[in-house]
Design a protein around this motif. Sequence first.
Motif, PDB file in Angstrom:
ATOM      1  N   ARG A  40       0.819  -1.223   0.000  1.00  0.00           N
ATOM      2  CA  ARG A  40       0.000   0.000   0.000  1.00  0.00           C
ATOM      3  C   ARG A  40       0.847   1.266   0.000  1.00  0.00           C
ATOM      4  N   SER A  41       2.004   1.219   0.626  1.00  0.00           N
ATOM      5  CA  SER A  41       2.837   2.414   0.751  1.00  0.00           C
ATOM      6  C   SER A  41       3.686   2.673  -0.496  1.00  0.00           C
ATOM      7  N   SER A  42       3.588   1.813  -1.505  1.00  0.00           N
ATOM      8  CA  SER A  42       4.412   1.941  -2.701  1.00  0.00           C
ATOM      9  C   SER A  42       4.002   3.157  -3.535  1.00  0.00           C
ATOM     10  N   LYS A  43       4.957   3.863  -4.040  1.00  0.00           N
ATOM     11  CA  LYS A  43       4.710   5.033  -4.894  1.00  0.00           C
ATOM     12  C   LYS A  43       4.856   4.676  -6.375  1.00  0.00           C
ATOM     13  N   LYS A  44       5.187   3.410  -6.661  1.00  0.00           N
ATOM     14  CA  LYS A  44       5.387   2.972  -8.039  1.00  0.00           C
ATOM     15  C   LYS A  44       4.055   2.928  -8.797  1.00  0.00           C
ATOM     16  N   LYS A  45       4.145   3.127 -10.105  1.00  0.00           N
ATOM     17  CA  LYS A  45       2.983   3.020 -10.967  1.00  0.00           C
ATOM     18  C   LYS A  45       2.588   1.545 -11.067  1.00  0.00           C
TER      19      LYS A  45
END
Length: 117
Positions: free
Chosen positions: A28-33
């Motif tokens: 959930r904390s991932s900033k990846k597309k």
Amino acid sequence: MKWLACGTEFIVADVIRWREPIWKPQPRSSKKKPTMIGQRAVTGQVLKIDRNGWAHIQVAACTVEQSPRSWHPVHPLKIGETIRRRRSKIGQGKVDRLPWSDETARAAIVGSRFLKS
């Protein structure tokens, strides 16, 4: 079998089919597309449509196409499983429905003021 295009205009008891993307799981904390790892073709019967716009569907068939550049395993949905999808999101997948044996009965239900959808 002849399928009819219906968009988001399906009702309870309709048998529908659509395609949906399968996304690579991410924290959930991932900033990846998000990355699409395949597509799923789902056929099922609409059991319920709640007032929040969720369609509850019992899966009748499911096939999977894995993306050629993905190595993540992609699994089909289980037959008989009940899934929940947003009506608007299903409508993005070019929804088709099977015609009823008596389309006049379906038209009467759609035209009824008692239809809850």
